[in-house]
Design an enzyme around this catalytic site. Structure first.
Site, mmCIF file in Angstrom:
data_model
loop_
_atom_site.group_PDB
_atom_site.id
_atom_site.type_symbol
_atom_site.label_atom_id
_atom_site.label_comp_id
_atom_site.label_asym_id
_atom_site.label_seq_id
_atom_site.Cartn_x
_atom_site.Cartn_y
_atom_site.Cartn_z
ATOM 1 N N LEU A 1 -59.119 -16.907 -18.719
ATOM 2 C CA LEU A 1 -58.656 -17.194 -19.928
ATOM 3 C C LEU A 1 -57.513 -16.181 -20.536
ATOM 4 O O LEU A 1 -57.423 -16.447 -21.792
ATOM 5 C CB LEU A 1 -59.957 -17.595 -20.856
ATOM 6 C CG LEU A 1 -60.890 -18.529 -20.723
ATOM 7 C CD1 LEU A 1 -61.923 -18.616 -21.753
ATOM 8 C CD2 LEU A 1 -60.240 -20.008 -20.401
ATOM 9 N N GLY B 1 -54.896 -19.345 -19.879
ATOM 10 C CA GLY B 1 -55.513 -20.395 -20.028
ATOM 11 C C GLY B 1 -56.253 -20.945 -21.236
ATOM 12 O O GLY B 1 -56.615 -19.935 -22.175
ATOM 13 N N TYR C 1 -41.651 -12.176 -9.476
ATOM 14 C CA TYR C 1 -42.719 -13.416 -9.401
ATOM 15 C C TYR C 1 -42.422 -14.204 -8.211
ATOM 16 O O TYR C 1 -43.591 -14.561 -7.494
ATOM 17 C CB TYR C 1 -42.312 -14.312 -10.965
ATOM 18 C CG TYR C 1 -42.959 -15.635 -10.489
ATOM 19 C CD1 TYR C 1 -44.455 -15.690 -10.554
ATOM 20 C CD2 TYR C 1 -42.105 -16.884 -10.516
ATOM 21 C CE1 TYR C 1 -44.849 -17.021 -10.373
ATOM 22 C CE2 TYR C 1 -42.520 -18.104 -10.285
ATOM 23 C CZ TYR C 1 -44.148 -18.208 -10.298
ATOM 24 O OH TYR C 1 -44.512 -19.529 -10.352
ATOM 25 N N LEU D 1 -38.416 -25.489 -20.779
ATOM 26 C CA LEU D 1 -37.713 -26.149 -21.713
ATOM 27 C C LEU D 1 -38.357 -27.220 -22.355
ATOM 28 O O LEU D 1 -37.932 -27.395 -23.489
ATOM 29 C CB LEU D 1 -36.497 -26.909 -20.749
ATOM 30 C CG LEU D 1 -35.318 -27.582 -21.406
ATOM 31 C CD1 LEU D 1 -34.743 -26.827 -22.332
ATOM 32 C CD2 LEU D 1 -34.368 -28.085 -20.453
ATOM 33 N N ALA E 1 -30.701 -14.448 -17.894
ATOM 34 C CA ALA E 1 -30.725 -13.474 -16.774
ATOM 35 C C ALA E 1 -31.438 -14.164 -15.724
ATOM 36 O O ALA E 1 -32.694 -14.684 -15.917
ATOM 37 C CB ALA E 1 -30.930 -12.268 -16.889
HETATM 38 O O1 GDU Z 1 -35.127 -22.464 -24.343
HETATM 39 C C1 GDU Z 1 -34.715 -22.650 -23.089
HETATM 40 C C2 GDU Z 1 -35.435 -22.785 -22.279
HETATM 41 C C3 GDU Z 1 -35.157 -23.046 -20.986
HETATM 42 N N1 GDU Z 1 -33.644 -23.433 -20.849
HETATM 43 C C4 GDU Z 1 -33.136 -23.918 -19.676
HETATM 44 O O2 GDU Z 1 -33.920 -24.997 -18.842
HETATM 45 C C5 GDU Z 1 -33.818 -24.941 -17.417
HETATM 46 C C6 GDU Z 1 -35.225 -25.010 -17.165
HETATM 47 O O3 GDU Z 1 -35.974 -23.910 -17.607
HETATM 48 P P1 GDU Z 1 -37.419 -23.533 -17.593
HETATM 49 O O4 GDU Z 1 -37.815 -22.265 -18.122
HETATM 50 O O5 GDU Z 1 -38.200 -24.817 -18.118
HETATM 51 O O6 GDU Z 1 -37.823 -23.419 -16.119
HETATM 52 P P2 GDU Z 1 -37.321 -22.757 -14.994
HETATM 53 O O7 GDU Z 1 -36.332 -23.729 -13.807
HETATM 54 O O8 GDU Z 1 -36.608 -21.436 -15.204
HETATM 55 O O9 GDU Z 1 -38.421 -22.430 -14.250
HETATM 56 C C7 GDU Z 1 -39.216 -22.805 -13.091
HETATM 57 O O10 GDU Z 1 -38.801 -21.904 -11.888
HETATM 58 C C8 GDU Z 1 -39.466 -20.464 -12.324
HETATM 59 C C9 GDU Z 1 -38.837 -19.881 -10.966
HETATM 60 O O11 GDU Z 1 -37.577 -19.778 -10.837
HETATM 61 C C10 GDU Z 1 -40.897 -20.723 -12.477
HETATM 62 O O12 GDU Z 1 -41.547 -21.076 -11.318
HETATM 63 C C11 GDU Z 1 -41.293 -21.579 -13.689
HETATM 64 O O13 GDU Z 1 -42.763 -21.517 -13.832
HETATM 65 C C12 GDU Z 1 -40.575 -23.101 -13.366
HETATM 66 O O14 GDU Z 1 -40.815 -23.861 -14.266
HETATM 67 C C13 GDU Z 1 -33.198 -23.524 -17.361
HETATM 68 O O15 GDU Z 1 -31.929 -23.863 -16.821
HETATM 69 C C14 GDU Z 1 -33.184 -22.796 -18.487
HETATM 70 O O16 GDU Z 1 -32.058 -22.088 -18.623
HETATM 71 C C15 GDU Z 1 -32.929 -23.529 -22.050
HETATM 72 O O17 GDU Z 1 -31.525 -23.623 -21.683
HETATM 73 N N2 GDU Z 1 -33.379 -23.264 -23.006
#
Ligand code: GDU
Length: 328
Positions: free
Chosen positions: A33, A36, A139, A186, A278
């Site tokens: 938890l 979770g 990660y 996102l 980044a």
């Molecule tokens: O407030 C936000 C949050 C995200 N993004 C963009 O939305 C896209 C998706 O972002 P997420 O954070 O939803 O997902 P990621 O592609 O970064 O993450 C995925 O890939 C990661 C590893 O790269 C991890 O595995 C993570 O759990 C998985 O969801 C990215 O281009 C990010 O820059 C935004 O523009 N604004």
């Protein structure tokens, strides 16, 4: 089957546990938890609260299990850069302890939650399982290290193992969805704007080499992901470790996701352009052909508006009980 689900109080783990129970399997959940929610543990599952590293040997030794689905992990990319020890200990050391407990107890099957982050910045798109794995953050590096350990266990000890490399998991199913204390993803962030829990969504980067300049991702419905876990259990072969990419095979830009959220909610949803985040690659899209060919897997909920609608329904039903609502 009698199955141990680690991380079954988390997002993907709780949806998969729900589906396993629906299909008539016995499910024991282990979750500490730390990220979770106890409310997410599905009715009908036996729940053991504790760290996988501490309780796996006892739980697995207590009764015969047919397999383990290992979801429990630290999974924030940014945090992994700041606090790598938490990731090497929490992901790698914990999983090595779990593998030993499985070996000791003679548990035959493992399905492991790997990630697109094992590939790093891709050389081509869509990404296949044979593409180079060069993670760009701890990660991804820890998940890749675990994948290698699992291969050794399959080769030497006959483990029947599958690693599923998730791309961007989204959506919800029957009261299980994304409700994190720290939200960075996102779709839930955009929907929090719709719910009035945030003022606006920041678009991280508008100068990527993509059609609309925003980053492109492959969003897979969590229910399709759950299906793949069940198929992986059915198809696992002793002594083999197979890796599968799981995505819907289509890329959607950040702006397209925000537009989908506006369509689904009927609300304006304020956004602002912001600098790149980044470590983000421009485009991450999966080739899931291997999973389709070997497992007979076929994603069914590939329409982005359906994925968003399910997430939206979940968050509306959760209402004041969500972490975001409690904070706002
Ligand atoms: O407030 C936000 C949050 C995200 N993004 C963009 O939305 C896209 C998706 O972002 P997420 O954070 O939803 O997902 P990621 O592609 O970064 O993450 C995925 O890939 C990661 C590893 O790269 C991890 O595995 C993570 O759990 C998985 O969801 C990215 O281009 C990010 O820059 C935004 O523009 N604004």
């Amino acid at each position: 089957m009698r199955l141990l689900v680690t991380g079954g109080a988390g997002y993907v783990g709780s949806v998969c546990a729900t589906v396993l129970l629906e299909r008539g399997h016995d499910v024991v959940i282990v979750d500490n938890l730390s990220t979770g929610n106890v409310d997410a543990v599905p009715t009908g599952a036996e729940f053991v609260e504790g760290d996988v590293a501490d309780v796996a040997a006892r739980v697995l030794g207590d009764g015969r299990f047919d397999g383990v689905l290992h979801f429990a992990a630290q999974s924030l990319v940014g945090e992994s850069v700041e606090q790598p020890a938490k990731y090497w200990q929490g992901n790698v050391v914990t999983t090595l302890t779990l593998l030993e407990a499985m070996r000791e107890a003679g548990t035959p099957k493992l399905v492991f939650s790997s990630t697109a982050a094992t590939y790093g910045e891709p050389e081509r798109t869509p990404i296949t399982e044979d593409d180079p794995t060069r993670p760009t953050n701890p990660y991804g590096a820890t998940k890749l290290a675990i994948d290698h350990a699992i291969t050794s266990y399959a080769d030497a000890y006959g483990l029947a193992a599958t690693s599923l490399r998730y791309f961007n998991v989204a959506g919800a199913y029957r009261g299980a969805g994304e409700n994190r204390v720290v939200e960075t993803h996102l779709i839930p962030l955009v929907l929090q704007v719709a719910l009035g829990q945030r003022d606006k969504i920041s678009v991280f980067g508008t100068d990527w080499p993509t059609p609309d300049g925003t980053a492109v991702r492959d969003y897979i419905h969590v229910l399709d992901l759950a299906d793949a876990h069940l198929l992986a259990l059915d198809h696992a072969t002793p002594g083999a470790h197979t890796v599968y990419n799981l995505g819907s095979g289509a890329g959607f830009s950040v702006r397209e996701v925000i537009s989908s959220c506006r369509r689904v909610t009927g609300l304006p949803i304020a956004s602002e352009d912001a600098p790149r985040r980044a470590g983000d690659p421009a485009v991450l899209v999966a080739s899931s052909e291997r999973a389709m060919a070997d497992l007979g897997w076929q994603p069914k909920h590939t329409d982005l508006d359906v994925i968003v609608a399910d997430a939206w329904q979940y968050l509306q039903e959760l209402g004041d009980r969500s972490h975001a609502a409690r904070r706002s």
